[in-house]
Design an enzyme around this catalytic site. Sequence first.
Site, PDB file in Angstrom:
ATOM      1  N   CYS A  52       0.683  -0.571   0.299  1.00 53.93           N
ATOM      2  CA  CYS A  52       0.253   0.140   0.064  1.00 53.93           C
ATOM      3  C   CYS A  52       0.880   1.543   0.249  1.00 53.93           C
ATOM      4  O   CYS A  52       1.740   1.119   0.474  1.00 53.93           O
ATOM      5  CB  CYS A  52      -0.965  -0.207   1.578  1.00 53.93           C
ATOM      6  SG  CYS A  52      -1.635   1.670   1.592  1.00 53.93           S
ATOM      7  N   ASP A  59      -0.343  -5.941   1.044  1.00 54.18           N
ATOM      8  CA  ASP A  59      -1.640  -6.274   0.045  1.00 54.18           C
ATOM      9  C   ASP A  59      -1.543  -7.133  -0.898  1.00 54.18           C
ATOM     10  O   ASP A  59      -0.889  -8.047  -1.800  1.00 54.18           O
ATOM     11  CB  ASP A  59      -2.139  -4.759  -0.904  1.00 54.18           C
ATOM     12  CG  ASP A  59      -2.780  -3.881  -0.242  1.00 54.18           C
ATOM     13  OD1 ASP A  59      -3.209  -3.842   0.408  1.00 54.18           O
ATOM     14  OD2 ASP A  59      -2.675  -2.969  -0.889  1.00 54.18           O
TER      15      ASP A  59
END
Length: 153
Positions: A52, A59
């Site tokens: 992120c 992620d």
Amino acid sequence: MARNTDDLHLLGNQGVKYPTDYAPEMLETFENQHPDNEYVVTFHCPEFTTLCPITSQPDFGKIIINYIPRNRMVESKSLKLYLFSFRNHGDFHEDVVNIIMKDLVKLMNPRYIEVIGEFMPRGGIAIHPFANWGDADHQDLAKARLTARLSKF
């Protein structure tokens, strides 16, 4: 019976340098042996990771690549290393999917390509970006696939 593990190696890892950040230069191609046929090649990467850009937290998601090759095709090991290069790279999910698509268009000049991201929820929201591209002969396919994707919602 006990196995002798002295001879075991991590197959495919001899001498491989894993990139520490986004590395499009890792991508390699080979010649399509059937350029007169239109056919679909699918890659499914179920363990895709990126960071992120706001929190630097990982992620997790899947990346699915479908393409109709022209003269050049992406070599799968180089694609794997390229996709793994996003593990330490911070970009939004939508950006990652578009970056992958554009890099592959530039690399191969396919007839048609689509990249789908299916990211795990963070904060209760899952993001599933879709990007596609078609040459002049495949514009109808590109529009139809985009419309089909939109109709799912």
